[in-house]
Write a protein that holds these residues in place. Structure first.
Motif, mmCIF file in Angstrom:
data_model
loop_
_atom_site.group_PDB
_atom_site.id
_atom_site.type_symbol
_atom_site.label_atom_id
_atom_site.label_comp_id
_atom_site.label_asym_id
_atom_site.label_seq_id
_atom_site.Cartn_x
_atom_site.Cartn_y
_atom_site.Cartn_z
ATOM 1 N N ILE A 66 0.664 -1.168 -0.151
ATOM 2 C CA ILE A 66 0.498 0.149 0.020
ATOM 3 C C ILE A 66 0.403 1.086 0.417
ATOM 4 C CG2 ILE A 66 -1.310 1.163 1.533
ATOM 5 C CD1 ILE A 66 -2.904 -1.590 2.508
ATOM 6 N N ALA A 67 1.653 1.110 1.234
ATOM 7 C CA ALA A 67 2.865 2.297 0.789
ATOM 8 C C ALA A 67 3.545 2.025 -0.346
ATOM 9 C CB ALA A 67 3.780 1.668 1.809
ATOM 10 N N LEU A 68 3.931 1.750 -1.309
ATOM 11 C CA LEU A 68 4.524 1.743 -2.418
ATOM 12 C C LEU A 68 3.296 2.233 -3.475
ATOM 13 C CD1 LEU A 68 6.500 -1.421 -2.496
ATOM 14 C CD2 LEU A 68 7.815 1.164 -2.803
ATOM 15 N N PHE A 69 2.156 2.352 -3.234
ATOM 16 C CA PHE A 69 1.511 2.365 -4.602
ATOM 17 C C PHE A 69 0.898 4.009 -4.267
ATOM 18 C CE2 PHE A 69 -3.248 3.684 -4.884
ATOM 19 C CZ PHE A 69 -3.435 3.304 -6.339
ATOM 20 N N LEU A 70 1.168 4.240 -2.981
ATOM 21 C CA LEU A 70 0.571 5.525 -2.410
ATOM 22 C C LEU A 70 1.519 6.238 -2.522
ATOM 23 C CD1 LEU A 70 -1.035 5.119 0.834
ATOM 24 C CD2 LEU A 70 -2.149 5.822 -1.137
ATOM 25 N N ALA A 71 3.019 5.892 -2.546
ATOM 26 C CA ALA A 71 4.381 6.694 -3.490
ATOM 27 C C ALA A 71 4.400 7.046 -4.729
ATOM 28 C CB ALA A 71 5.459 6.059 -2.541
ATOM 29 N N ARG A 72 3.385 6.227 -5.462
ATOM 30 C CA ARG A 72 3.305 6.941 -6.646
ATOM 31 C C ARG A 72 2.449 7.787 -7.004
ATOM 32 N NH1 ARG A 72 3.299 2.157 -10.638
ATOM 33 N NH2 ARG A 72 2.621 3.687 -12.717
ATOM 34 N N CYS A 73 1.373 7.630 -6.352
ATOM 35 C CA CYS A 73 0.536 9.093 -6.518
ATOM 36 C C CYS A 73 0.342 10.270 -5.910
ATOM 37 C CB CYS A 73 -1.138 8.086 -5.679
ATOM 38 S SG CYS A 73 -1.535 6.437 -5.973
ATOM 39 N N ARG A 74 0.555 10.996 -7.230
ATOM 40 C CA ARG A 74 0.387 12.043 -6.530
ATOM 41 C C ARG A 74 -0.325 12.550 -5.378
ATOM 42 N NH1 ARG A 74 3.909 14.645 -9.900
ATOM 43 N NH2 ARG A 74 3.191 16.297 -9.317
ATOM 44 N N TYR A 75 -0.114 13.342 -3.956
ATOM 45 C CA TYR A 75 -0.311 13.636 -3.081
ATOM 46 C C TYR A 75 -1.025 15.052 -3.390
ATOM 47 C CZ TYR A 75 3.174 17.641 -2.591
ATOM 48 O OH TYR A 75 4.032 18.618 -2.316
ATOM 49 N N GLU A 76 -0.830 15.624 -3.851
ATOM 50 C CA GLU A 76 -2.057 17.036 -4.731
ATOM 51 C C GLU A 76 -2.965 16.413 -4.329
ATOM 52 O OE1 GLU A 76 0.405 16.183 -5.492
ATOM 53 O OE2 GLU A 76 1.852 18.013 -6.292
ATOM 54 N N ASN A 77 -3.684 15.522 -4.772
ATOM 55 C CA ASN A 77 -4.832 14.853 -5.244
ATOM 56 C C ASN A 77 -5.720 14.734 -3.825
ATOM 57 O OD1 ASN A 77 -4.303 14.162 -7.863
ATOM 58 N ND2 ASN A 77 -4.006 12.283 -8.103
ATOM 59 N N LEU A 78 -5.376 14.400 -2.559
ATOM 60 C CA LEU A 78 -6.207 14.260 -1.408
ATOM 61 C C LEU A 78 -7.134 15.298 -1.162
ATOM 62 C CD1 LEU A 78 -2.869 12.162 0.576
ATOM 63 C CD2 LEU A 78 -5.343 11.668 -0.267
ATOM 64 N N MET A 79 -5.854 16.956 -1.326
ATOM 65 C CA MET A 79 -6.479 17.958 -1.264
ATOM 66 C C MET A 79 -7.950 18.104 -2.124
ATOM 67 S SD MET A 79 -4.665 21.376 -1.598
ATOM 68 C CE MET A 79 -3.877 21.533 -2.671
ATOM 69 N N GLN A 80 -7.967 17.570 -3.058
ATOM 70 C CA GLN A 80 -9.579 17.633 -3.644
ATOM 71 C C GLN A 80 -10.676 16.700 -2.885
ATOM 72 O OE1 GLN A 80 -8.778 17.182 -7.729
ATOM 73 N NE2 GLN A 80 -6.730 18.224 -8.031
ATOM 74 N N TRP A 81 -9.695 16.020 -2.143
ATOM 75 C CA TRP A 81 -11.194 14.703 -1.699
ATOM 76 C C TRP A 81 -11.318 15.045 0.112
ATOM 77 C CZ3 TRP A 81 -13.593 12.022 -4.990
ATOM 78 C CH2 TRP A 81 -13.769 11.469 -6.394
ATOM 79 N N HIS A 82 -10.275 16.158 0.162
ATOM 80 C CA HIS A 82 -10.074 16.046 2.053
ATOM 81 C C HIS A 82 -11.545 16.119 2.797
ATOM 82 C CE1 HIS A 82 -10.385 19.869 1.194
ATOM 83 N NE2 HIS A 82 -10.998 20.653 2.640
ATOM 84 N N TRP A 83 -12.726 16.618 1.841
ATOM 85 C CA TRP A 83 -13.338 16.482 2.326
ATOM 86 C C TRP A 83 -14.714 15.214 2.423
ATOM 87 C CZ3 TRP A 83 -14.606 20.029 5.820
ATOM 88 C CH2 TRP A 83 -14.134 21.923 5.817
ATOM 89 N N ILE A 84 -14.399 14.828 1.303
ATOM 90 C CA ILE A 84 -14.784 13.085 1.728
ATOM 91 C C ILE A 84 -14.312 12.933 3.373
ATOM 92 C CG2 ILE A 84 -15.137 11.273 0.263
ATOM 93 C CD1 ILE A 84 -15.664 13.134 -2.443
#
Length: 437
Positions: A66-84
């Motif tokens: 899971i950590a390896l998968f998340l490391a290659r995903c752009r963390y900025e996307n979390l900001m768009q989904w933070h209310w969800i």
């Protein structure tokens, strides 16, 4: 011929490129700690038909993926989904209250496909993402933004507190304090934020050195509590904006006095008996060593028996004869102390210090405030859990039921730690803008 020789190298770069800027030292150290944790869990269960050590390694392996998968995903996307993320966090905590599984006097787990999942562990990640999204543009340098962040923190904290899960609610508090400080909050405001809690402890608990406390109008007026309330009044007058006629100082003093009265009320009507016993044992070392103080006393004996070099792996008498309760979870550090001694404990703490330093480095070198706050939130979570867990095993902190990251057995806690690691590694991996392909 030259083209054929270069093909394997090109393919190797192609597969490695998504993790090109990952902090591999930070990634490998928790993996090593997880492996070592499994070995220590095996040592505590060597003479029992239990396979928690195997589950520890299996969940850690899933966490690594899971950590390896998340490391290659752009963390900025979390900001768009933070209310969800925030909504799902609160929803999961509400579901626990409605349809959760109870154990040891608390309702903290949801049974999914035969496995108990603890949503409050994953709520730590949700809180970190939410606060980072709230503070990355509107820093906590002003009181409106400061209270705005606290307002959104209050709901998940309250849902965790009423489970009751006092230990995790304390972790929430540490995360909030760390992230607010990093977001330029006035340090005086942070002290004032926790001051009513300190006042509640000073007023509400009968300390051995000041017992019996003077009681006036149902408020236990300990001298330390009065001094603390006065000091907080002065601090409020100096740091808060409403200084005219001393309004800020007086209001802060009153708030701490009310905190003291709430402390008395909480001690008599809110805290469970086992929670009061833990605080009493901490304040009075050696008290009730066959009852409430048994866990901590046995842990201290085991660590002391290890001396400098320890008894050796699978050779610690306290560990092998199961004299330390819950040793594979909250008290795993006592097994390290007995079987590897003072030197082994220092080496383990040194590894944790390296992990924390790498987290701090990523926070300082992140390309934006959002990534920096994510790293600081994870750092605050790890540091607080480390200090409290090690502190309670050696008698420097009350027993709080907080696991040692990547060492203690706990599937939800293990996955939470690796998810947090993957998010921070994403911050490190995308510190410099890269081309999209």
């Amino acid at each position: 011929m030259l083209l054929k020789r270069s093909l394997p190298k090109i393919r190797w770069k192609y597969w490695v490129q998504p993790w090109q800027q990952v902090d591999w030292l930070l990634f490998c150290l928790p993996v090593i700690v997880s492996i070592f944790g499994g070995i220590m869990i095996l040592s505590t269960e060597l003479k029992q038909p239990i396979t928690d050590w195997w589950w520890h390694w299996l969940v850690a392996g899933i966490g690594v993926l899971i950590a390896l998968f998340l490391a290659r995903c752009r963390y900025e996307n979390l900001m768009q989904w933070h209310w969800i993320t925030y909504a799902l966090t609160n929803l999961s905590l509400i579901i626990v209250m409605v349809a959760g599984t109870s154990a040891k006097g608390a309702q903290r787990w949801i049974s999914i496909a035969g496995f108990n999942v603890q949503p409050s562990e994953f709520a730590k990640i949700g809180l970190i993402i939410t606060l980072a999204a709230l503070l990355h543009k509107r820093t906590a340098a002003t009181l409106p933004n400061f209270f705005r962040a606290l307002a959104f923190t209050a709901l998940p904290w309250l849902l965790v507190f009423v489970q009751p899960d006092l230990a995790t609610s304390l972790v929430f508090g540490a995360i909030v304090l760390g992230m607010l400080y990093w977001a330029n909050a006035n340090p005086g405001w942070l002290i004032l934020l926790i001051s009513p809690i300190v006042a509640a402890i000073l007023f509400g608990i009968s300390w051995p050195l000041s017992e019996p406390l003077v009681v006036f109008k149902e408020i236990a007026l300990g001298p330390l509590g009065l001094i603390w309330a006065l000091a907080m009044g002065i601090l409020g007058w100096q740091t808060l904006p409403w200084r005219r006629f001393g309004i800020s100082g007086i209001s802060t003093w009153v708030l701490n006095m009310l905190g003291g009265e709430l402390g008395v009320f909480a001690w008599n009507h809110v805290l469970k008996d086992y929670q009061k016993d833990r605080l009493t044992v901490f304040l009075r070392p050696g008290h009730d060593i066959l009852g409430a103080g048994y866990h901590q006393n046995q842990s201290r004996i085991a660590i002391g028996a290890g001396e400098i070099w320890g008894w050796g792996l699978f050779k610690g008498p306290m560990t092998q004869l199961n004299f330390v309760p819950e040793q594979h979870t909250d008290f795993i550090f006592s097994a390290v102390g007995e079987e590897f001694g003072f030197v082994g404990c220092l080496l383990l703490l040194f590894v944790f210090c390296l992990i924390c330093l790498r987290l701090l480095h990523i926070a300082q070198t992140a390309k934006d405030n959002f990534g920096s706050l994510l790293a600081i939130g994870v750092l605050s979570m790890i540091v607080f859990q480390l200090i409290v867990n090690v502190g309670m095993t050696v008698g420097l902190a009350p027993v709080a039921g907080i696991p040692l990251p990547w060492m203690s057995y706990g599937r939800s806690a293990m996955l939470t730690n690796f998810i947090a690691l993957g998010i921070v590694e994403s911050v490190a991996n995308f510190r410099q803008r890269q081309k999209y392909y």
